[in-house]
Design an enzyme around this catalytic site. Sequence first.
Site, mmCIF file in Angstrom:
data_model
loop_
_atom_site.group_PDB
_atom_site.id
_atom_site.type_symbol
_atom_site.label_atom_id
_atom_site.label_comp_id
_atom_site.label_asym_id
_atom_site.label_seq_id
_atom_site.Cartn_x
_atom_site.Cartn_y
_atom_site.Cartn_z
ATOM 1 N N ASP A 1 0.830 -1.194 0.000
ATOM 2 C CA ASP A 1 0.000 0.000 0.000
ATOM 3 C C ASP A 1 0.870 1.251 0.000
ATOM 4 O OD1 ASP A 1 -2.096 -1.751 0.195
ATOM 5 O OD2 ASP A 1 -2.384 -1.461 2.355
ATOM 6 N N LYS A 2 0.298 2.345 -0.437
ATOM 7 C CA LYS A 2 1.026 3.611 -0.519
ATOM 8 C C LYS A 2 1.657 3.991 0.813
ATOM 9 C CE LYS A 2 0.344 8.484 -1.763
ATOM 10 N NZ LYS A 2 -0.618 9.503 -2.257
#
Length: 245
Positions: free
Chosen positions: A103-104
């Site tokens: 995930d970012k």
Amino acid sequence: MRLDKYLAEAGLGSRKEVKAILKTGKVTVNDVKVKDGKQQVELDKDSVSYDGQPLAYQEFYYYLLNKPAGVVSATKDNLDKTVVQLLKTQDFREDIFPVGRLDKDTEGLLLLTNDGALSHNLLSPKKHVEKEYFAQIQGQVTQATVREFAAGLTLKSGENVKPGQLFIEKSEGNKSEIRLIIHEGKFHQVKRMFEAVGMKVTYLKRLRMGSLKLDEALALGEYRALTDEEITKLKDESGKKAEVK
């Protein structure tokens, strides 16, 4: 392989640049000057040089990245910086991609490569390649939580996930620190597993994929090439015959 492709793959330049380089007569194949980029080169037999210096051909590239938060696990993105943009100019290649996604806002180990077969095997649920994470949790993780994870969870979406090995590093009041080993890579899986037991992940970092461990000497955003030993182990455990180049 065509000579012009070989030269481009060896890092001598783009196809257009290689075409110009060939015209200079500085490229030799087995000590013979060659200006025709269409000439075929046998990788295991022929010796290719530029300006008297031998060129080393490499088919596959493998980089271990310590992914920072704020960059996305993609090759292109219209809004955010991507993990492949962290590569230096001399290491960047159009065919390199991240193996799986973080995930970012997730940090830690991310493998970048152009080896599609290895990537497929590492991510295939049938191969049961372990992924290990460190996380900070909003909530009190107890031995009861450990047992829930070991039994396999049903996410809020109704989707079932395979059993995970949960280890409590610290649990004080409403905050916990844990390590988790899973064998799948579902979308936001770690975060969703804790949501399923009424808790929230506030920080997430991947420590390991199979035998490949995060190199703690790498600062966030830094990367290094994998060693031959690391590549061989990854290929062996993912079921792909090792062919280190």
